[in-house]
Scaffold this motif. Structure first.
Motif, PDB file in Angstrom:
ATOM      1  N   LEU A   1       0.825  -1.206   0.000  1.00 37.40           N
ATOM      2  CA  LEU A   1       0.000   0.000   0.000  1.00 37.40           C
ATOM      3  C   LEU A   1       0.865   1.264   0.000  1.00 37.40           C
ATOM      4  O   LEU A   1       0.535   2.250  -0.659  1.00 37.40           O
ATOM      5  CB  LEU A   1      -0.920  -0.019   1.230  1.00 37.40           C
ATOM      6  CG  LEU A   1      -2.134   0.877   1.228  1.00 37.40           C
ATOM      7  CD1 LEU A   1      -3.020   0.618   0.026  1.00 37.40           C
ATOM      8  CD2 LEU A   1      -2.920   0.656   2.512  1.00 37.40           C
ATOM      9  N   LEU A   2       1.972   1.228   0.705  1.00 34.33           N
ATOM     10  CA  LEU A   2       2.880   2.371   0.761  1.00 34.33           C
ATOM     11  C   LEU A   2       3.341   2.761  -0.643  1.00 34.33           C
ATOM     12  O   LEU A   2       3.298   3.936  -1.022  1.00 34.33           O
ATOM     13  CB  LEU A   2       4.074   2.060   1.660  1.00 34.33           C
ATOM     14  CG  LEU A   2       5.054   3.198   1.912  1.00 34.33           C
ATOM     15  CD1 LEU A   2       4.403   4.287   2.749  1.00 34.33           C
ATOM     16  CD2 LEU A   2       6.293   2.666   2.609  1.00 34.33           C
TER      17      LEU A   2
ATOM     18  N   PRO B   1       7.902   7.996  -4.441  1.00 36.31           N
ATOM     19  CA  PRO B   1       9.126   7.703  -3.688  1.00 36.31           C
ATOM     20  C   PRO B   1       9.533   8.829  -2.726  1.00 36.31           C
ATOM     21  O   PRO B   1       9.993   8.545  -1.619  1.00 36.31           O
ATOM     22  CB  PRO B   1      10.175   7.500  -4.786  1.00 36.31           C
ATOM     23  CG  PRO B   1       9.386   6.977  -5.942  1.00 36.31           C
ATOM     24  CD  PRO B   1       8.069   7.710  -5.877  1.00 36.31           C
ATOM     25  N   SER B   2       9.331  10.057  -3.109  1.00 35.88           N
ATOM     26  CA  SER B   2       9.722  11.184  -2.245  1.00 35.88           C
ATOM     27  C   SER B   2       8.887  11.276  -0.975  1.00 35.88           C
ATOM     28  O   SER B   2       9.301  11.916  -0.006  1.00 35.88           O
ATOM     29  CB  SER B   2       9.602  12.500  -3.012  1.00 35.88           C
ATOM     30  OG  SER B   2       8.238  12.759  -3.327  1.00 35.88           O
TER      31      SER B   2
ATOM     32  N   ARG C   1       2.174   9.654  10.614  1.00 31.06           N
ATOM     33  CA  ARG C   1       1.215  10.760  10.766  1.00 31.06           C
ATOM     34  C   ARG C   1       1.261  11.690   9.554  1.00 31.06           C
ATOM     35  O   ARG C   1       0.236  12.206   9.124  1.00 31.06           O
ATOM     36  CB  ARG C   1       1.462  11.519  12.069  1.00 31.06           C
ATOM     37  CG  ARG C   1       2.761  12.273  12.113  1.00 31.06           C
ATOM     38  CD  ARG C   1       2.988  12.954  13.470  1.00 31.06           C
ATOM     39  NE  ARG C   1       4.232  13.684  13.455  1.00 31.06           N
ATOM     40  CZ  ARG C   1       5.422  13.167  13.707  1.00 31.06           C
ATOM     41  NH1 ARG C   1       5.520  11.887  14.025  1.00 31.06           N
ATOM     42  NH2 ARG C   1       6.507  13.893  13.659  1.00 31.06           N
ATOM     43  N   SER C   2       2.440  11.875   8.981  1.00 32.76           N
ATOM     44  CA  SER C   2       2.568  12.697   7.782  1.00 32.76           C
ATOM     45  C   SER C   2       2.016  11.976   6.559  1.00 32.76           C
ATOM     46  O   SER C   2       1.411  12.592   5.678  1.00 32.76           O
ATOM     47  CB  SER C   2       4.029  13.079   7.549  1.00 32.76           C
ATOM     48  OG  SER C   2       4.491  13.900   8.593  1.00 32.76           O
ATOM     49  N   LEU C   3       2.218  10.667   6.496  1.00 33.76           N
ATOM     50  CA  LEU C   3       1.636   9.884   5.407  1.00 33.76           C
ATOM     51  C   LEU C   3       0.110   9.927   5.477  1.00 33.76           C
ATOM     52  O   LEU C   3      -0.561  10.060   4.444  1.00 33.76           O
ATOM     53  CB  LEU C   3       2.122   8.439   5.465  1.00 33.76           C
ATOM     54  CG  LEU C   3       3.599   8.215   5.160  1.00 33.76           C
ATOM     55  CD1 LEU C   3       3.978   6.768   5.458  1.00 33.76           C
ATOM     56  CD2 LEU C   3       3.915   8.580   3.721  1.00 33.76           C
TER      57      LEU C   3
ATOM     58  N   TRP D   1      -2.589   7.499  -7.865  1.00 36.39           N
ATOM     59  CA  TRP D   1      -2.129   8.096  -6.609  1.00 36.39           C
ATOM     60  C   TRP D   1      -0.830   8.880  -6.797  1.00 36.39           C
ATOM     61  O   TRP D   1      -0.642   9.929  -6.197  1.00 36.39           O
ATOM     62  CB  TRP D   1      -1.952   7.021  -5.535  1.00 36.39           C
ATOM     63  CG  TRP D   1      -3.258   6.421  -5.117  1.00 36.39           C
ATOM     64  CD1 TRP D   1      -3.742   5.200  -5.472  1.00 36.39           C
ATOM     65  CD2 TRP D   1      -4.253   7.020  -4.286  1.00 36.39           C
ATOM     66  NE1 TRP D   1      -4.971   5.008  -4.910  1.00 36.39           N
ATOM     67  CE2 TRP D   1      -5.309   6.100  -4.176  1.00 36.39           C
ATOM     68  CE3 TRP D   1      -4.350   8.247  -3.629  1.00 36.39           C
ATOM     69  CZ2 TRP D   1      -6.459   6.368  -3.430  1.00 36.39           C
ATOM     70  CZ3 TRP D   1      -5.487   8.513  -2.881  1.00 36.39           C
ATOM     71  CH2 TRP D   1      -6.520   7.581  -2.781  1.00 36.39           C
ATOM     72  N   HIS D   2       0.047   8.394  -7.643  1.00 42.82           N
ATOM     73  CA  HIS D   2       1.340   9.064  -7.848  1.00 42.82           C
ATOM     74  C   HIS D   2       1.199  10.349  -8.650  1.00 42.82           C
ATOM     75  O   HIS D   2       2.128  11.161  -8.681  1.00 42.82           O
ATOM     76  CB  HIS D   2       2.327   8.124  -8.541  1.00 42.82           C
ATOM     77  CG  HIS D   2       2.759   6.997  -7.672  1.00 42.82           C
ATOM     78  ND1 HIS D   2       4.010   6.447  -7.752  1.00 42.82           N
ATOM     79  CD2 HIS D   2       2.128   6.316  -6.692  1.00 42.82           C
ATOM     80  CE1 HIS D   2       4.113   5.467  -6.858  1.00 42.82           C
ATOM     81  NE2 HIS D   2       2.982   5.376  -6.218  1.00 42.82           N
TER      82      HIS D   2
END
Length: 119
Positions: free
Chosen positions: A25-26, A32-33, A40-42, A64-65
């Protein structure tokens, strides 16, 4: 003139469990950046991408990218658009997109305003 508004709220712990349960999922959700950021930032970036979808009114042809979130020299967040997202913004007449994100107390949120040129 405002052509779209979107807001989204994410439970950080629930989002973290989703990332742990589905490791790919990540890579699917984040450029990549973005991937090395704290959870929490994600979560706030995921909320921002969801808020953008709401501001546009659909997610047809979105990847998404194509909604990468970058920061300027003052750490202010902004979108870097490409692909279907850029095309959808052009279709609704969005010349600028404003983004605000925050996280606190186990929640992350984002607010997006799509602004068009005055006609």
């Amino acid at each position: 003139m405002i052509v779209g508004v979107g807001v989204d709220l994410v439970d950080v712990a629930r989002f973290e469990r989703s990332l742990e349960r589905t490791p790919r999922l990540l890579e699917r959700l984040f450029a990549p950046s973005e991937r090395a950021l704290p959870v929490r930032s994600l979560a706030a970036r995921f909320a921002a991408k969801e808020a953008l979808i709401k501001a546009v009114g659909h997610s047809t042809e979105f990847r998404w990218h194509d909604m990468e979130i970058v920061s300027d020299e003052h750490r202010n967040p902004a979108f870097a658009f490409s692909g279907g997202v850029a095309a959808a913004l052009a279709e609704i007449g969005a010349a600028r997109v404003h983004l605000s994100m925050s996280h606190d107390g186990g929640s992350a949120m984002a607010f997006v305003v799509a602004e068009g040129d005055e006609r």
